[in-house]
Design an enzyme around this catalytic site. Structure first.
Site, PDB file in Angstrom:
ATOM      1  N   HIS A   1      19.649   9.020  -8.182  1.00  0.00           N
ATOM      2  CA  HIS A   1      20.831   8.490  -8.862  1.00  0.00           C
ATOM      3  C   HIS A   1      21.344   7.186  -8.233  1.00  0.00           C
ATOM      4  CE1 HIS A   1      24.759   8.157 -10.655  1.00  0.00           C
ATOM      5  NE2 HIS A   1      25.362   8.460  -9.520  1.00  0.00           N
TER       6      HIS A   1
ATOM      7  N   HIS B   1      27.172   4.727  -2.843  1.00  0.00           N
ATOM      8  CA  HIS B   1      28.439   4.961  -3.540  1.00  0.00           C
ATOM      9  C   HIS B   1      28.889   6.420  -3.569  1.00  0.00           C
ATOM     10  CE1 HIS B   1      26.087   5.985  -7.198  1.00  0.00           C
ATOM     11  NE2 HIS B   1      27.153   6.670  -7.538  1.00  0.00           N
TER      12      HIS B   1
ATOM     13  N   GLU C   1      31.961  10.834  -0.818  1.00  0.00           N
ATOM     14  CA  GLU C   1      32.460  11.973  -1.559  1.00  0.00           C
ATOM     15  C   GLU C   1      31.588  13.210  -1.346  1.00  0.00           C
ATOM     16  OE1 GLU C   1      33.293  11.276  -5.668  1.00  0.00           O
ATOM     17  OE2 GLU C   1      34.678  12.973  -5.650  1.00  0.00           O
ATOM     18  N   ASP C   2      30.274  13.033  -1.320  1.00  0.00           N
ATOM     19  CA  ASP C   2      29.378  14.191  -1.381  1.00  0.00           C
ATOM     20  C   ASP C   2      28.646  14.515  -0.080  1.00  0.00           C
ATOM     21  OD1 ASP C   2      30.080  14.216  -4.011  1.00  0.00           O
ATOM     22  OD2 ASP C   2      28.245  13.256  -4.732  1.00  0.00           O
TER      23      ASP C   2
ATOM     24  N   ASP D   1      27.271   3.200 -12.375  1.00  0.00           N
ATOM     25  CA  ASP D   1      27.259   4.641 -12.098  1.00  0.00           C
ATOM     26  C   ASP D   1      27.451   5.407 -13.413  1.00  0.00           C
ATOM     27  OD1 ASP D   1      27.535   7.076 -10.548  1.00  0.00           O
ATOM     28  OD2 ASP D   1      29.709   6.900 -10.804  1.00  0.00           O
TER      29      ASP D   1
ATOM     30  N   ASP E   1      26.473 -10.017 -39.765  1.00  0.00           N
ATOM     31  CA  ASP E   1      25.713 -10.268 -38.540  1.00  0.00           C
ATOM     32  C   ASP E   1      24.777  -9.094 -38.217  1.00  0.00           C
ATOM     33  OD1 ASP E   1      27.672  -8.463 -37.922  1.00  0.00           O
ATOM     34  OD2 ASP E   1      28.261  -9.415 -36.041  1.00  0.00           O
TER      35      ASP E   1
HETATM   36 MN    MN Z   1      27.531   8.463  -8.793  1.00  0.00          MN
END
Ligand code: MN
Length: 477
Positions: free
Chosen positions: A48, A72, A76-77, A139, A258
């Site tokens: 990811h 990123h 958090e993880d 993300d 268009d």
């Molecule tokens: Mn992510």
């Protein structure tokens, strides 16, 4: 996507060895700390952040952004801390990752208050550091691309918040490629039947029009070459979601002016206008379907000339005429401006993006998030009017703006001393609502008290409103 694919994609536009080393180090760090974690698809988690970095590499993001993307999700993880990131990389990288993490912690749901508060946080991220938002958008794009692994309820929830919050921001920043893909993915999960039906139609249209469009392309190409204008032309069919939106507004497929476009790239601005003339000498233009976004760029930096003509087989074909620089900005938006490491992105944004200062002003004046969102929707995302100074300079204002808004947009001093205005040659009060294509001259007097509270309540721009209210407070004291 693998590390080596990412590196070679970055090296297409950045060969700095220190940058590449830092990217490799960020990958190893992310790989180590995410070890053992899995995506919903069953793949190792590192896939990811790698994919997110890959999306940003396609936008030619700078090394800090790529490194931030790789890391990123670590705060958090995983067990990694902000201090460690600052030590191992730089305080700036730690700030970027922390910024993305804060957005991740927002509780997305679709109550009005939450949408308002989240949009405010995201938009203020633009003021803080645009890279945070770009990482977050990449993300979200990768999560949308892999949404089939989530439960049906989650698919709908994530798609709606993407549509509500992320698509408008991608549009605001001119990230056309990302915006189009996000919209198509949202439609696919929100209304699958409609999506697949339209997708089939687009494929059929592409096959049907192929011969006519290639004939037109080669005729125009030869015509331009004969007139000394080197050029490159590409065919584009409108995106599935783009077609969906027009049909929702009641258009029939063959009425969309268009639906089919030729994207014509020439070297210089002068040649854009010559190309426009040469095309009209061969194909009849559709009245009122000519737009000059070179003289009058869109809020999100977009520039180019558009004209829809009756093409081969009497098909309506829109011609989009641009220089290479305009073409680059058309697909990358703000992301076209970060390759120079010496350029501070926010300075570029401040000077180029017309919504930057209004956004700062709205953020300063809105006490609550709902008000903030309402102002953003009106002033930044809402309909615009274009009015002219007596010299022909074009001024963009939100629909419903008054002469006071116009005066402040020209100069604070003019706003503070406005007495009245001359609109299209007629003397009018300063609170007069302006209309598209008005020519406006502001009359001032230095001894006047300036606009009053009544004016403030009628202003449509936060900048004017804030300054008028401050002036009233000063006059009252
Ligand atoms: Mn992510």
């Amino acid at each position: 996507m693998s590390l080596e694919v990412l590196i070679s994609s970055v090296m297409k536009y950045n060969q700095d060895l220190a940058d590449i080393t830092m990217i490799r180090k960020a990958y190893q760090m992310a790989d180590k700390f995410h070890a053992g974690q899995k995506r919903k698809s069953g793949e190792p988690y590192i896939i990811h952040p790698l994919a997110v970095a890959g999306i940003l590499a396609e936008l030619e993001a700078d090394a800090n952004t790529i490194v931030g993307a790789l890391l990123h999700d670590t705060l958090e993880d995983t067990a990694l801390t902000k201090d460690e990131l600052a030590r191992e990389f730089s305080p700036y990288i730690a700030m970027l990752v922390d910024g993305v993490t804060k957005i991740d912690k927002m509780n997305f749901s679709s109550t009005d208050e939450e949408v308002a508060s989240n949009t405010r946080k995201l938009l203020c991220g633009i003021i803080e550091d645009i890279r945070i938002i770009l990482i977050k958008l990449a993300d979200r794009l990768h999560n949308m691309r892999t949404l089939q692994f989530k439960s049906p309820e989650k698919q709908v929830k994530i798609s709606s918040e993407t549509m509500d919050t992320f698509v408008p921001i991608a549009n605001l920043l001119g990230l056309q490629t990302i915006k189009n893909e996000l919209e198509d993915l949202c439609l696919k999960f929100l209304d699958p039947e409609m999506y697949y039906q339209l997708d089939k139609k687009v494929t059929k249209i592409e096959a049907d029009v192929n011969d006519d469009l290639y004939l037109m392309l080669s005729k125009i190409h030869a015509l331009l070459v004969d007139n000394g204008i080197p050029n490159e032309i590409k065919i584009r069919v409108k995106s599935v979601y783009g077609i969906y939106k027009k049909m929702q507004r009641g258009n029939k497929l063959n009425e969309i002016h268009d639906l089919l476009s030729l994207k014509i790239t020439v070297d210089e601005i002068m040649q854009c206008y010559m190309t426009f003339g040469l095309i009209h000498s061969v194909y009849h233009p559709v009245p009122e379907k000519f737009k000059d976004f070179i003289y009058n760029p869109k809020t999100n930096l977009y520039r180019g000339l558009h004209t829809t003509v009756f093409g081969e087989g009497d098909r309506l074909v829109q011609n989009q005429i641009r220089t290479p620089e305009m073409a680059r900005t058309a697909s990358l938006g703000v992301a076209a401006y970060w390759q120079d490491p010496n350029v501070v992105m926010n300075d570029v944004l401040r000077s180029r993006l017309q919504f930057f200062d209004p956004l700062v002003a709205i953020n300063q004046s809105a006490n609550d998030d709902q008000r903030f969102l309402a102002d953003v929707r009106q002033e930044i995302l809402g309909d615009k009017i274009y009015v002219y100074t007596p010299r022909g300079d074009i001024i963009q204002l939100p629909a419903g703006a008054t002469a006071v808004d116009f005066a402040y947009k020209i100069h604070t001093e003019i706003g503070q001393t406005i007495t009245s205005a001359i609109v299209n040659g007629r003397l009018v009060p300063k609170n007069t609502v302006l209309h598209n294509h008005d020519i406006v001259r502001i009359l001032t007097h230095e001894l006047e008290f300036g606009p009053d509270e009544d004016c403030a309540s009628q202003c449509k721009t936060a900048t004017a409103r804030n300054l008028v209210l401050a002036l009233c407070a000063k006059n009252a004291s």
